[in-house]
Each structure stands twice: as C-alpha cells, then as structure tokens.
Design an enzyme around this catalytic site. Structure first.
Site, PDB file in Angstrom:
ATOM      1  N   ASP A  24      -0.953  10.169  -2.930  1.00 39.14           N
ATOM      2  CA  ASP A  24       0.371   9.545  -2.737  1.00 39.14           C
ATOM      3  C   ASP A  24       1.008   8.931  -3.992  1.00 39.14           C
ATOM      4  OD1 ASP A  24      -0.390  10.246  -0.206  1.00 39.14           O
ATOM      5  OD2 ASP A  24      -0.282   8.237   0.666  1.00 39.14           O
ATOM      6  N   LYS A 129       0.901  14.436   4.582  1.00 42.48           N
ATOM      7  CA  LYS A 129       0.047  13.819   5.612  1.00 42.48           C
ATOM      8  C   LYS A 129       0.864  12.762   6.360  1.00 42.48           C
ATOM      9  CE  LYS A 129      -2.116  10.496   2.420  1.00 42.48           C
ATOM     10  NZ  LYS A 129      -1.499   9.295   2.942  1.00 42.48           N
ATOM     11  N   CYS A 162      -4.128   4.023   1.663  1.00 41.38           N
ATOM     12  CA  CYS A 162      -4.323   5.476   1.786  1.00 41.38           C
ATOM     13  C   CYS A 162      -5.537   5.994   1.013  1.00 41.38           C
ATOM     14  CB  CYS A 162      -3.055   6.203   1.371  1.00 41.38           C
ATOM     15  SG  CYS A 162      -1.725   5.938   2.576  1.00 41.38           S
TER      16      CYS A 162
HETATM   17  C1  C5J Z   1      -0.261   4.356   0.850  1.00 37.85           C
HETATM   18  C2  C5J Z   1       0.898   2.673   2.098  1.00 37.85           C
HETATM   19  N1  C5J Z   1      -0.051   5.519   0.241  1.00 37.85           N
HETATM   20  N2  C5J Z   1       0.393   1.682   1.374  1.00 37.85           N
HETATM   21  N3  C5J Z   1       0.657   3.960   1.765  1.00 37.85           N
HETATM   22  O1  C5J Z   1      -1.205   3.656   0.558  1.00 37.85           O
HETATM   23  O2  C5J Z   1       1.599   2.434   3.052  1.00 37.85           O
END
Ligand code: C5J
Length: 230
Positions: A24, A129, A162
């Site tokens: 991400d 995802k 994540c």
């Molecule tokens: C991820 C989030 N990518 N913190 N998303 O960690 O909402």
C-alpha cells in the site's frame, strides 16, 4: 540459499522462492493532500522510508526476484466495502467520498495509485485488496504458489495495520516472512515499535525482522559471487 543475521535468529532464503511484497505505498497514504493527511496524520513520517524502499526494490529487481505491489482499493460501487469498514474512520471523509486526490480508496482514482517513486514495472504483480490483509478476497496465495514462493519480504505502510495483517495472514499460510524495519512506517511511531516487537517475539511467532542494509549486503554478496560473463 542466502542468510541474513535477522532478529530473532538467522533467516535463510532463496531469491527464486522469495517475493518482495510492498504493501500500500499509495499516494493517499504517503503524499501530502491525501487521505492519510486529511485524517490528521503527519505523512512526512511515511515519506521518510521511500528512499530505503527504492533501494531495496532496485536491488531486488536486479537479483531477478518476484515483486508484488498491493493497493488498498475498493470497486467504484463499493460492493466490496462493508458498512462496518466504511462507517469508521473520520466522519467527514469516508471510503468512497471525494477527497483531494479523487474518491478515497477507490480503484482507478489518482490517490489510489502507487507513488511514482515505487511504480510497478512490467511483469510485476499488482494486487487490489479490499481488506487490510493482502490475502483476504484476493488471489495472492494462488499467485505465490504458482511461482513456487515460500518466503516473503515485507515493506510498506502502515506497519501495525496493513503490513502486520498481511504478514500474519502469510504466516498462517505457511510462508517464512521477514519485515524490513526501515522500509515500513506508521503514523504512530509507538505503534510501529510495538508491531515490530510483537512480530518477532516468542521465537519469530509471526516472522523475522532485519534492516534494508542487511538485505542489500546479502544481495550484493550474491551478485559478486555470480559467474562473470566472458
Ligand atoms: C493501511 C490503513 N494500508 N492504515 N491502511 O495500513 O488504513
């Protein structure tokens, strides 16, 4: 086989059976004006890991390893975003709402893209995802199995959300996972520190940790040991 003096003990891996999983690294989490910043977070913390991530990605590509990029992304009609997820977070800007970089966490929107510094190359896996974990409602496990992957190196954001969720999912599916400590970050430094500690505790209960310098040194050692052409 290559070895890193990881924590809590040696991590052995074969590049051909290992994937680099980048979680991400999207504009909405990392760039000013994105979703993360509008939630009141300091994105400069996340931006600080970009150079280390770039160095690892370049070396991993040079070594010929498999690369997986993930994006937290929902379909435009939000059919894969349950209300239980959408109704939490900042009430002013929910998933699917229009933010400074387009609709929040919706596939195809400008903010949903991976930052240009880590843009996927042709042939690399790019995975959307709908959950925090990279294995939930995605074909990732099947894709890794098809490539003979048994080991995963993790980097990306955020460490305790994540990244940690994905690493735990991978661990439960039988992968040997290593987290590159200086290639992951949180908006909350204390959460990162705690997540790193809990993953490698109890004899690597979720996996190992190491620095990018350790991985780069291991890859450089492999490069030098390769027979030179001519
Ligand atoms: C991820 C989030 N990518 N913190 N998303 O960690 O909402």
């Amino acid at each position: 086989m290559t070895t890193i003096a990881a924590v809590p003990f040696l991590y052995n891996f074969d590049v051909a059976a290992t994937a680099l999983v980048i979680i991400d690294m999207q504009r909405d989490f990392v760039e000013p004006g994105g979703f993360g910043e509008t939630l009141g977070n300091d994105v400069s913390l996340l931006q600080a890991i970009v150079p280390a991530c770039q160095a690892v990605l370049a070396a991993w590509r040079e070594a010929g390893g498999l690369v997986v990029h993930t994006r937290e992304a929902h379909t435009p009609n939000l059919s894969n975003c349950p209300p239980a997820k959408r109704n939490r977070g900042a009430p002013t800007l929910r998933i699917g709402d229009v933010g400074p970089m387009g609709r929040i966490l919706v596939a195809g929107e400008p903010g949903n893209q991976i930052i240009p510094e880590l843009a996927p190359a042709a042939g690399e896996i790019v995975l959307d995802k709908p959950g925090k974990g990279a294995f939930y409602a995605t074909p990732l496990h099947e894709q890794l199995q098809a490539n003979g992957i048994t080991h995963l190196l993790f980097m990306g954001v955020t460490t305790e959300v994540c990244v940690q969720t994905s690493m735990r999912e991978a661990n439960d599916r039988g992968y040997d996972c290593l987290l590159l400590e200086d290639c992951t970050e949180s908006y909350f430094p204390q959460f990162k520190a705690a997540a790193v500690e809990m993953m490698r505790a109890q004899g690597a209960i979720v996996g190992w940790t190491a620095t990018s310098a350790q991985l780069l040194a291991a890859l450089e050692g492999m490069r030098q040991a390769r027979p030179q052409p001519g």
